[in-house]
Design an enzyme around this catalytic site. Structure first.
Site, short mmCIF file in Angstrom:
data_model
loop_
_atom_site.label_atom_id
_atom_site.label_comp_id
_atom_site.label_asym_id
_atom_site.label_seq_id
_atom_site.Cartn_x
_atom_site.Cartn_y
_atom_site.Cartn_z
N HIS A 106 0.92 -1.20 0.00
CA HIS A 106 -0.07 -0.05 -0.10
C HIS A 106 0.71 1.21 0.02
O HIS A 106 2.02 1.23 0.43
CB HIS A 106 -0.98 0.07 1.07
CG HIS A 106 -2.11 -0.96 1.08
ND1 HIS A 106 -3.01 -1.08 2.06
CD2 HIS A 106 -2.08 -1.95 0.27
CE1 HIS A 106 -3.78 -2.05 1.63
NE2 HIS A 106 -3.20 -2.76 0.62
N GLU A 108 0.68 3.93 1.83
CA GLU A 108 1.06 4.46 3.27
C GLU A 108 2.33 3.54 3.71
O GLU A 108 3.09 4.13 3.89
CB GLU A 108 -0.01 4.37 3.90
CG GLU A 108 -1.35 4.96 3.73
CD GLU A 108 -2.41 4.12 2.72
OE1 GLU A 108 -3.76 4.55 2.84
OE2 GLU A 108 -2.06 3.13 2.13
N CYS A 132 -6.18 1.33 5.87
CA CYS A 132 -6.61 0.02 6.25
C CYS A 132 -6.09 -0.25 7.65
O CYS A 132 -5.24 0.50 8.01
CB CYS A 132 -6.14 -1.02 5.00
SG CYS A 132 -4.35 -1.38 5.21
N CYS A 135 -2.16 -0.77 7.60
CA CYS A 135 -1.24 0.52 7.35
C CYS A 135 -1.51 1.62 8.65
O CYS A 135 -0.46 2.42 8.97
CB CYS A 135 -1.79 1.34 6.21
SG CYS A 135 -1.27 0.68 4.57
#
Length: 194
Positions: A106, A108, A132, A135
């Site tokens: 991801h 992040e 999420c 993260c």
């Protein structure tokens, strides 16, 4: 995948320098939130996922420390390389995040991984989507104290809010005037034509 600070800094420099050199006063500069979110959008343009674009920048003292986008690790074939989405080909529902079919990291997480030199304590992360659960854990553990995002994922992530609440990470949704930003970008791009 991480985006080198030079790339993001250069794009922002061109954007701001060109804008500042404009004599058309009908356009206003983006505020700091808009400016950093635009940088996250630029980072998202590098995403190696054919179905989903996400980007993130981490900011401290009004300086971009690092950025990232969703993508596979170096050496792993991306969806672009393969010509298809692994999840889609396997018939996996997009809301099934833990299926193991997607190999992307991801945005992040990539932004946090990209940071090699600065303490992130007290920093702010600008990201396109509300983080999420995984993260959110990384964000809280890294010392980031605020998350500014544009929209929620289709599915809810209540554990992320709980993680942020326990760890003292503030979060807020940024409302951006997309038409204004598009006009601003168009204005800047026109000013760069020879």
């Amino acid at each position: 995948m991480p985006v080198g600070n030079f790339f993001v800094d250069y794009i922002i420099y061109v954007f701001v320098f060109t804008f500042c050199m404009s004599t058309d006063l009908n356009f206003s500069r983006p505020n700091w939130d808009e400016y950093f979110m635009l940088a996250a959008i630029i980072a998202a343009s590098r995403a190696s996922c054919v179905k989903f674009k996400s980007g993130a920048v981490i900011v401290k003292n009004k300086r971009i420390i690092c950025s990232g986008y969703n993508g596979v690790a170096p050496g792993v074939p991306s969806c672009f390389d393969l010509g298809y989405c692994r999840k889609e080909k396997a018939g996996v529902d997009w809301s099934n995040k833990g299926s193991g079919h997607c190999m992307a990291t991801h945005a992040e997480a990539n932004a946090i991984i990209q940071n090699h030199e600065q303490d992130l304590t007290g920093a702010t992360m600008y990201c396109l989507h509300f983080p999420c659960n995984e993260c959110a854990k990384l964000i809280a553990s890294s010392g980031i104290k605020e998350v500014v995002f544009l929209k929620h994922y289709r599915e809810q992530v209540p554990k992320s809010e709980e993680i942020f609440a326990f760890s003292g990470v503030k979060f807020r949704k940024l409302e951006m005037d997309y038409e204004k930003q598009l006009k601003l970008i168009e204005h800047v791009m026109k000013a760069t034509k020879e």
